[in-house]
Motif scaffolding. Structure first.
Motif, PDB file in Angstrom:
ATOM      1  N   GLY A   1      -3.143  23.924  15.065  1.00  0.00           N
ATOM      2  CA  GLY A   1      -2.205  24.668  14.216  1.00  0.00           C
ATOM      3  C   GLY A   1      -0.778  24.223  14.447  1.00  0.00           C
ATOM      4  N   PRO A   2       0.204  25.001  13.925  1.00  0.00           N
ATOM      5  CA  PRO A   2       1.610  24.621  14.106  1.00  0.00           C
ATOM      6  C   PRO A   2       2.052  24.760  15.558  1.00  0.00           C
ATOM      7  N   VAL A   3       3.102  24.027  15.932  1.00  0.00           N
ATOM      8  CA  VAL A   3       3.654  24.147  17.287  1.00  0.00           C
ATOM      9  C   VAL A   3       4.543  25.390  17.316  1.00  0.00           C
TER      10      VAL A   3
ATOM     11  N   GLN B   1      10.734  32.448  16.856  1.00  0.00           N
ATOM     12  CA  GLN B   1      10.235  32.688  15.492  1.00  0.00           C
ATOM     13  C   GLN B   1      10.199  31.398  14.683  1.00  0.00           C
ATOM     14  N   ALA B   2      10.337  30.286  15.380  1.00  0.00           N
ATOM     15  CA  ALA B   2      10.308  28.977  14.701  1.00  0.00           C
ATOM     16  C   ALA B   2       8.967  28.308  14.966  1.00  0.00           C
ATOM     17  N   SER B   3       8.577  27.411  14.079  1.00  0.00           N
ATOM     18  CA  SER B   3       7.348  26.635  14.318  1.00  0.00           C
ATOM     19  C   SER B   3       7.503  25.278  13.645  1.00  0.00           C
ATOM     20  N   ILE B   4       6.635  24.349  14.043  1.00  0.00           N
ATOM     21  CA  ILE B   4       6.677  22.997  13.464  1.00  0.00           C
ATOM     22  C   ILE B   4       5.292  22.658  12.931  1.00  0.00           C
ATOM     23  N   SER B   5       5.235  22.296  11.667  1.00  0.00           N
ATOM     24  CA  SER B   5       3.947  21.889  11.100  1.00  0.00           C
ATOM     25  C   SER B   5       3.919  20.371  10.974  1.00  0.00           C
ATOM     26  N   GLY B   6       2.713  19.819  10.827  1.00  0.00           N
ATOM     27  CA  GLY B   6       2.559  18.365  10.653  1.00  0.00           C
ATOM     28  C   GLY B   6       1.961  17.688  11.873  1.00  0.00           C
ATOM     29  N   LEU B   7       1.691  18.454  12.943  1.00  0.00           N
ATOM     30  CA  LEU B   7       1.166  17.831  14.166  1.00  0.00           C
ATOM     31  C   LEU B   7      -0.224  18.365  14.518  1.00  0.00           C
ATOM     32  N   ASP B   8      -0.778  19.181  13.633  1.00  0.00           N
ATOM     33  CA  ASP B   8      -2.102  19.780  13.867  1.00  0.00           C
ATOM     34  C   ASP B   8      -3.170  18.707  14.124  1.00  0.00           C
ATOM     35  N   GLN B   9      -4.029  18.954  15.083  1.00  0.00           N
ATOM     36  CA  GLN B   9      -5.165  18.080  15.427  1.00  0.00           C
ATOM     37  C   GLN B   9      -4.750  16.735  16.024  1.00  0.00           C
TER      38      GLN B   9
END
Ligand SMILES: O=P(O)(O)OC[C@H]1O[C@@H](O)[C@H](O)[C@@H](O)[C@@H]1O
Length: 293
Positions: A199-201, A174-182
């Motif tokens: 999208g998010p990891v 249920q965790a995700s990481i944003s900031g790495l899209d594209q």
């Protein structure tokens, strides 16, 4: 710096693990932390009144010469397997060697610690270069790291590294990481194929990726809510790692279900972002970890 000045510093207690790893316990009005000179490794960090910002395995081995599973080990001077000599230790030698404490300061709002590692006979046998590396921690309600490497040699050298930070999550799926899209990444789970992040990891099984040309802020989300912010400068790669159930079960220093409560988001320079340092040249990087919101 002589050891007695560390003795005179407020907020700290120098102790040792049951297996003899020297530890620096810090209990400051703004935060609590645990450090060891081995690998200049931060093992725990928690802002006062907040949640822990780092994860450490309950089965971690705190023994001189062993790498500790959790906190922020420093992988240096190579990240992952050695590029040409696979028999050399994975992630370099810096995480299992004692670093020298050069500076420690405290005031009511913050503390700073600077550790230094320099080449010697032992490091030259593994990596034939003259260097000095420094890791400085600035602790307050947030945790800031400054990493610096200088080439003291007469020849240029290549290096890769990562500040291999382990973060806590309540439930990995249920965790995700944003900031790495594209961004492009090398997918180590599928033979280092080059892929594009959309999208998010998110995590459904083992994840082991080197994101390339990264430098933007990242955020760890728990059930869609921001939990931890990670920023860096000078780090062009981000490694995202979770071993998943099967690999985790094979790791002696992680409980079988440990993979559910952690994720590594590591800032560094690796693979395509490997660095070349000319004689006398210095590389500098900075990483900041803080609670979101
Ligand atoms: O078990 P180690 O040597 O600490 O490495 C843990 C992991 O570290 C990650 O950074 C690597 O991408 C993974 O491939 C590796 O398995």
């Amino acid at each position: 710096m002589n050891p007695s000045s560390l003795d005179a510093l407020p907020y700290i207690k120098q102790t040792e693990s049951a297996d003899g790893l020297p530890l620096i316990e810090i209990d400051h009005p703004m935060f609590q932390a645990l450090l060891t000179k081995q690998g200049a490794q931060l093992l725990q960090f928690q802002p006062r009144g907040g949640q822990p910002l780092l994860w450490m395995s309950s089965n971690a081995i705190l023994k001189p010469g062993k790498s500790v599973r959790g906190g922020i080990p420093v992988c240096f001077p190579w990240f992952g397997p050695h590029p040409t000599q696979p028999q050399l230790p994975q992630h370099g030698f810096a995480r299992t060697l004692p670093w020298r404490l050069e500076m420690a300061q405290a005031d009511a709002m913050s503390m700073r610690f600077c550790f230094m590692l320099q080449d010697d006979e032992q490091t030259q046998a593994l990596w034939p270069h003259r260097f000095q590396a420094r890791l400085t921690f600035a602790f307050s309600v947030e945790c800031e790291l400054y990493f610096e490497v200088e080439n003291l040699d007469t020849q240029p050298f290549e290096l890769s590294y990562a500040l291999h930070s382990y973060f806590p999550v309540k439930q990995i799926d249920q965790a995700s990481i944003s900031g790495l899209d594209q961004l492009n990444y090398l997918d180590k789970v599928s033979g280092s194929q080059r892929k594009l992040q959309a999208g998010p990891v998110v995590f459904a099984g083992e994840v082991d990726r080197i994101y390339l040309h990264t430098e933007q802020p990242m955020q760890i989300h728990e059930q869609g809510r921001p939990a931890i912010n990670i920023e860096s400068e000078g780090c062009r790669s981000t490694i995202v790692w979770n071993p998943g159930a099967e690999k985790c079960a094979q790791m002696a220093d992680m409980p079988d279900a440990g993979y559910q409560q952690m994720v590594c988001v590591e800032c560094g320079n690796a693979a395509d972002n490997t660095l070349q340092l000319a004689p006398g040249e210095r590389h500098r990087a900075r990483m900041v970890i803080r609670a979101a919101g």
